[in-house]
Write a protein that holds these residues in place. Structure first.
Motif, PDB file in Angstrom:
ATOM      1  N   GLU A 149       1.267  -0.885  -0.049  1.00  0.00           N
ATOM      2  CA  GLU A 149       0.155   0.170   0.412  1.00  0.00           C
ATOM      3  C   GLU A 149       0.807   0.804  -0.136  1.00  0.00           C
ATOM      4  OE1 GLU A 149      -2.790   2.993  -0.660  1.00  0.00           O
ATOM      5  OE2 GLU A 149      -3.019  -0.139  -0.535  1.00  0.00           O
ATOM      6  N   LEU A 150       2.428   1.139   1.120  1.00  0.00           N
ATOM      7  CA  LEU A 150       3.210   2.467   0.480  1.00  0.00           C
ATOM      8  C   LEU A 150       3.441   2.377  -0.780  1.00  0.00           C
ATOM      9  CD1 LEU A 150       4.589   4.191   2.419  1.00  0.00           C
ATOM     10  CD2 LEU A 150       6.361   3.083   2.025  1.00  0.00           C
ATOM     11  N   ALA A 151       4.036   1.241  -1.178  1.00  0.00           N
ATOM     12  CA  ALA A 151       4.538   1.504  -2.628  1.00  0.00           C
ATOM     13  C   ALA A 151       3.645   2.706  -3.674  1.00  0.00           C
ATOM     14  CB  ALA A 151       4.808  -0.056  -3.506  1.00  0.00           C
ATOM     15  N   ARG A 152       2.009   2.003  -2.979  1.00  0.00           N
ATOM     16  CA  ARG A 152       0.398   2.383  -4.064  1.00  0.00           C
ATOM     17  C   ARG A 152       0.552   4.145  -4.024  1.00  0.00           C
ATOM     18  NH1 ARG A 152      -3.502  -0.305  -6.065  1.00  0.00           N
ATOM     19  NH2 ARG A 152      -4.560   0.871  -5.018  1.00  0.00           N
ATOM     20  N   VAL A 153       0.299   4.427  -2.416  1.00  0.00           N
ATOM     21  CA  VAL A 153       1.236   5.358  -2.280  1.00  0.00           C
ATOM     22  C   VAL A 153       2.269   6.418  -2.799  1.00  0.00           C
ATOM     23  CG1 VAL A 153       1.206   7.638  -0.272  1.00  0.00           C
ATOM     24  CG2 VAL A 153      -0.392   5.737   0.073  1.00  0.00           C
ATOM     25  N   LEU A 154       3.473   6.325  -3.150  1.00  0.00           N
ATOM     26  CA  LEU A 154       3.904   6.781  -3.639  1.00  0.00           C
ATOM     27  C   LEU A 154       3.765   6.789  -4.937  1.00  0.00           C
ATOM     28  CD1 LEU A 154       7.042   5.457  -0.662  1.00  0.00           C
ATOM     29  CD2 LEU A 154       5.745   7.338  -1.050  1.00  0.00           C
ATOM     30  N   ALA A 155       3.636   6.176  -5.589  1.00  0.00           N
ATOM     31  CA  ALA A 155       4.299   5.623  -6.884  1.00  0.00           C
ATOM     32  C   ALA A 155       2.572   7.105  -7.954  1.00  0.00           C
ATOM     33  CB  ALA A 155       3.155   4.345  -7.712  1.00  0.00           C
ATOM     34  N   ARG A 156       1.236   6.930  -6.644  1.00  0.00           N
ATOM     35  CA  ARG A 156       0.483   7.948  -7.393  1.00  0.00           C
ATOM     36  C   ARG A 156       1.205   9.375  -7.134  1.00  0.00           C
ATOM     37  NH1 ARG A 156      -3.288   3.991  -4.698  1.00  0.00           N
ATOM     38  NH2 ARG A 156      -3.153   5.442  -2.669  1.00  0.00           N
ATOM     39  N   ARG A 157       1.935   9.489  -5.334  1.00  0.00           N
ATOM     40  CA  ARG A 157       2.357  11.000  -5.444  1.00  0.00           C
ATOM     41  C   ARG A 157       3.469  11.120  -6.307  1.00  0.00           C
ATOM     42  NH1 ARG A 157       4.239  10.399   0.527  1.00  0.00           N
ATOM     43  NH2 ARG A 157       1.532  10.395   0.355  1.00  0.00           N
ATOM     44  N   PHE A 158       3.977  10.515  -6.861  1.00  0.00           N
ATOM     45  CA  PHE A 158       4.905  10.725  -7.996  1.00  0.00           C
ATOM     46  C   PHE A 158       5.054  11.164  -9.073  1.00  0.00           C
ATOM     47  CE2 PHE A 158       8.284   9.915 -11.137  1.00  0.00           C
ATOM     48  CZ  PHE A 158       9.168  10.906 -10.622  1.00  0.00           C
ATOM     49  N   ASN A 159       4.056  10.246  -9.996  1.00  0.00           N
ATOM     50  CA  ASN A 159       3.084  10.499 -10.507  1.00  0.00           C
ATOM     51  C   ASN A 159       2.132  11.420 -11.161  1.00  0.00           C
ATOM     52  OD1 ASN A 159       4.807   8.245 -11.608  1.00  0.00           O
ATOM     53  ND2 ASN A 159       2.166   6.851 -11.245  1.00  0.00           N
ATOM     54  N   GLY A 160       1.750  12.066  -9.526  1.00  0.00           N
ATOM     55  CA  GLY A 160       1.115  12.882  -9.740  1.00  0.00           C
ATOM     56  C   GLY A 160       1.853  14.467  -9.587  1.00  0.00           C
ATOM     57  N   TYR A 162       4.868  15.207 -10.288  1.00  0.00           N
ATOM     58  CA  TYR A 162       6.423  14.863 -11.767  1.00  0.00           C
ATOM     59  C   TYR A 162       6.161  14.338 -12.496  1.00  0.00           C
ATOM     60  CZ  TYR A 162       9.337  14.935  -7.411  1.00  0.00           C
ATOM     61  OH  TYR A 162      10.127  16.281  -6.440  1.00  0.00           O
ATOM     62  N   GLY A 163       4.870  13.601 -13.282  1.00  0.00           N
ATOM     63  CA  GLY A 163       4.017  13.064 -14.095  1.00  0.00           C
ATOM     64  C   GLY A 163       4.045  11.744 -14.148  1.00  0.00           C
ATOM     65  N   HIS A 309      14.243   2.108 -18.670  1.00  0.00           N
ATOM     66  CA  HIS A 309      13.658   3.345 -19.278  1.00  0.00           C
ATOM     67  C   HIS A 309      13.064   4.281 -18.379  1.00  0.00           C
ATOM     68  CE1 HIS A 309      10.659   0.453 -18.675  1.00  0.00           C
ATOM     69  NE2 HIS A 309      10.223   1.116 -19.193  1.00  0.00           N
ATOM     70  N   ARG A 310      12.744   3.323 -17.118  1.00  0.00           N
ATOM     71  CA  ARG A 310      12.465   3.979 -15.806  1.00  0.00           C
ATOM     72  C   ARG A 310      12.442   4.625 -14.812  1.00  0.00           C
ATOM     73  NH1 ARG A 310       9.626  -0.476 -15.323  1.00  0.00           N
ATOM     74  NH2 ARG A 310       8.189  -0.262 -16.296  1.00  0.00           N
ATOM     75  N   LEU A 311      13.865   3.710 -14.808  1.00  0.00           N
ATOM     76  CA  LEU A 311      14.830   4.567 -13.830  1.00  0.00           C
ATOM     77  C   LEU A 311      14.911   6.065 -14.240  1.00  0.00           C
ATOM     78  CD1 LEU A 311      16.400   5.026 -10.709  1.00  0.00           C
ATOM     79  CD2 LEU A 311      18.193   3.690 -12.302  1.00  0.00           C
ATOM     80  N   ASP A 312      15.498   6.149 -15.830  1.00  0.00           N
ATOM     81  CA  ASP A 312      15.980   7.068 -16.467  1.00  0.00           C
ATOM     82  C   ASP A 312      14.962   7.911 -16.102  1.00  0.00           C
ATOM     83  OD1 ASP A 312      18.198   5.840 -16.498  1.00  0.00           O
ATOM     84  OD2 ASP A 312      17.757   5.407 -19.028  1.00  0.00           O
ATOM     85  N   ALA A 313      13.980   7.782 -16.467  1.00  0.00           N
ATOM     86  CA  ALA A 313      12.340   9.037 -16.619  1.00  0.00           C
ATOM     87  C   ALA A 313      12.334   9.242 -15.297  1.00  0.00           C
ATOM     88  CB  ALA A 313      11.361   8.213 -17.099  1.00  0.00           C
ATOM     89  N   ALA A 314      12.364   8.454 -13.942  1.00  0.00           N
ATOM     90  CA  ALA A 314      12.277   8.902 -12.551  1.00  0.00           C
ATOM     91  C   ALA A 314      13.222  10.028 -12.362  1.00  0.00           C
ATOM     92  CB  ALA A 314      12.294   7.979 -12.022  1.00  0.00           C
TER      93      ALA A 314
END
Length: 321
Positions: A149-160, A162-163, A309-314
């Motif tokens: 659930e923490l991974a979900r929270v962080l994914a949504r927060r980062f996406n919201g 930075y993109g 590619h995912r790390l480069d984008a982040a």
């Protein structure tokens, strides 16, 4: 769809790990699935470096010998640079309160004046494991659901913020597997780290030791072979182990065994035969370090390639490159 599962080298692989997870990974895994030997997670407690290194190689060999696709298996520390970079980015996305609320941290730090910082932050590393590989599903038990659930929270927060970079994973309940209990104390699960190994069957135990441990398994004084987990936990444990090894129903098996001695002997023989090819295959790999190293390097390369590619984008979207 990518599923990510992991096993921590905190001790030798035991029968419950094999029947409950590893055998299923080998039978049901797809080309997209990822299996980690999470050696970095094993460092949250005091550890012996040479033992950690040895257990990591042993677990890698067990997974491959059990039939898990070697290209789907990676040792976590082989991606330490990628994971280290993403973990820092995610730590800068996570709050102290979110990390401190993790139940395992609260339980393990309770009453202690000093604990390792990694005990607090390793759920963020776990989030990096999941998000770096683009996992859609993470099969976990209840004790790890909060971390997903923490991974979900962080994914949504980062996406919201930075993109869109990360898949938002979800925890899933793994298929029902054998409930393997400690042979000496069926009130607890069989565990890699049990202080008394008398009740734990390890995958690499020689056959005579497996036989000896199961013959000494706790039953009761009823003298009746029934599948009644609440009333006869020791007997039920043996029936469930036998059922898992023979792919049969424990209740049906109970009617085919006349007494405890026969139950123990039949179960012991079934376990020995179930583990024999895995034990022998693991030993062959451990005796050929060059082959094991090649498999490890191949798995690391594939895992690194699928996440680059995912790390480069982040890194780019958070302003670091």
């Amino acid at each position: 769809m990518i599923r990510l599962s992991a096993i921590t080298p905190s001790g030798p692989v035991q029968l419950g790990n094999y029947l409950g997870a590893i055998r299923r990974w080998a039978a049901e895994g797809t080309d997209e699935d990822v299996y980690f030997i999470s050696d970095l997670h094993a460092m949250t407690a005091s550890h012996n470096p040479s033992r950690l290194r040895s257990l990591t190689r042993e677990q890698l060999a067990v997974l491959i010998a059990a039939g898990v696709d070697p290209t789907s298996v990676a040792v976590q520390s082989d991606l330490v640079r990628e994971l280290g970079a993403l973990t820092w980015v995610l730590e800068c996305t996570c709050t102290y309160g979110e990390a401190a609320r993790m139940i395992q941290f609260k339980e393990k730090s309770a009453g202690r004046s000093s604990v390792r910082l990694s005990l607090l932050t390793y759920p963020v590393l776990m989030a990096a494991d999941i998000l770096l590989q683009g996992a859609h599903e993470v099969p976990v038990g209840d004790d790890q659901r909060q971390h997903v659930e923490l991974a979900r929270v962080l994914a949504r927060r980062f996406n919201g913020t930075y993109g869109e970079v990360f898949v938002t994973p979800r925890a899933v309940v793994p298929p029902t597997a054998a409930r393997v209990r400690d042979l000496a104390d069926p009130s607890r699960k069989m565990a890699k780290t049990a202080k008394d190994a008398a009740g734990t069957v390890f995958v690499l135990d020689p056959p005579d030791l497996v036989l000896r441990k199961i013959r000494r398994a706790v039953t009761d004084d009823r003298g009746e072979v029934r599948y009644a987990p609440e009333e006869q936990p020791g007997v039920a444990n043996l029936l469930e182990i036998l059922a898992a090894c023979t792919r049969k129903d424990p209740e049906e098996l109970a009617g085919t065994v006349k007494d405890y001695a026969e139950l123990k002997e039949t179960t012991a023989e079934a376990v020995v035969e179930e583990l024999r090819p895995v034990r022998e295959g693991t030993q062959r790999l451990l005796d050929d370090p060059a082959e094991l190293d090649r498999a490890r390097a191949h798995g690391a390369d594939r895992s690194r390639e699928r996440c680059r590619h995912r790390l480069d984008a982040a890194l780019r979207m958070s302003g670091l490159t």
